[in-house]
Design an enzyme around this catalytic site. Sequence first.
Site, PDB file in Angstrom:
ATOM      1  N   PHE A 184       0.820  -1.220   0.000  1.00 20.51           N
ATOM      2  CA  PHE A 184       0.000   0.000   0.000  1.00 20.51           C
ATOM      3  C   PHE A 184       0.852   1.267   0.000  1.00 20.51           C
ATOM      4  O   PHE A 184       0.419   2.312   0.475  1.00 20.51           O
ATOM      5  CB  PHE A 184      -0.974   0.009   1.192  1.00 20.51           C
ATOM      6  CG  PHE A 184      -1.754  -1.265   1.331  1.00 20.51           C
ATOM      7  CD1 PHE A 184      -2.664  -1.643   0.353  1.00 20.51           C
ATOM      8  CD2 PHE A 184      -1.558  -2.099   2.428  1.00 20.51           C
ATOM      9  CE1 PHE A 184      -3.380  -2.833   0.476  1.00 20.51           C
ATOM     10  CE2 PHE A 184      -2.273  -3.284   2.552  1.00 20.51           C
ATOM     11  CZ  PHE A 184      -3.183  -3.657   1.576  1.00 20.51           C
ATOM     12  N   ARG A 185       2.076   1.155  -0.527  1.00 23.85           N
ATOM     13  CA  ARG A 185       3.013   2.274  -0.618  1.00 23.85           C
ATOM     14  C   ARG A 185       3.396   2.830   0.758  1.00 23.85           C
ATOM     15  O   ARG A 185       3.802   3.982   0.891  1.00 23.85           O
ATOM     16  CB  ARG A 185       2.451   3.390  -1.515  1.00 23.85           C
ATOM     17  CG  ARG A 185       2.148   2.913  -2.938  1.00 23.85           C
ATOM     18  CD  ARG A 185       1.847   4.052  -3.874  1.00 23.85           C
ATOM     19  NE  ARG A 185       2.972   4.949  -4.024  1.00 23.85           N
ATOM     20  CZ  ARG A 185       4.003   4.719  -4.828  1.00 23.85           C
ATOM     21  NH1 ARG A 185       4.066   3.599  -5.526  1.00 23.85           N
ATOM     22  NH2 ARG A 185       4.985   5.599  -4.921  1.00 23.85           N
ATOM     23  N   LEU A 186       3.297   1.993   1.775  1.00 20.56           N
ATOM     24  CA  LEU A 186       3.731   2.386   3.128  1.00 20.56           C
ATOM     25  C   LEU A 186       5.188   1.957   3.291  1.00 20.56           C
ATOM     26  O   LEU A 186       5.542   1.189   4.188  1.00 20.56           O
ATOM     27  CB  LEU A 186       2.825   1.725   4.181  1.00 20.56           C
ATOM     28  CG  LEU A 186       1.331   2.016   4.021  1.00 20.56           C
ATOM     29  CD1 LEU A 186       0.534   1.267   5.082  1.00 20.56           C
ATOM     30  CD2 LEU A 186       1.064   3.518   4.118  1.00 20.56           C
TER      31      LEU A 186
END
Length: 207
Positions: A184-186
């Site tokens: 989740f692009r974290l």
Amino acid sequence: MTSPADTTSTAPTTLAADPFMLFDTWFGEAQASEPGDANAMTLATADARGRPSARMVLLKDHGPDGFTFYTNLESRKADDLIANPHAALLFHWKSLRRQIRIEGPVTRVDDATADAYFASRPRDSQIGAWASDQSRPLDARSTFEQRIAEAEARFAGGAVPRPPHWSGFRLVPETMEFWLDRMFRLHERSRYEADGAGGWRAGYLFP
């Protein structure tokens, strides 16, 4: 400690005491997993007027004294580095979903170091270093092939010495940043900055 390759976990990895040791770990894992050249890196330079340029080169040596690559001293990259001796490196290992960014000043390696590395290259690569006017206009491939043949004839039966226009550069890191893909692009980013006294200041960055 969470594996750097584990992109499903949200637990942070531990900051390393020495970024060179962390680089060695990641680089070793990349050498085992990358289908291509794990030592391929983007070299970004800027000329005297600040105009940027980037290209892929191969890392040939690394350690606490810096990251070394070799090139024709008459190439655009060398022109940039001579006029503006600062550069950035980027390693991207898609198989591991990691990248490392390194920035710092650049200096020429000494002649003995360049000679030793040049002597270790395949003979065809040595011949190519004599035949190529890197980055200069070429009217036809046949011209380059003719110059290769001329260089082969010139050094037939003997060792190929290092051309005077061929050497290496070493980037001494001032900053090193490690990027680890997360879901989740974290993503996870850790940055190391030289403190000027032989140590490093380390911390995390927002992704």
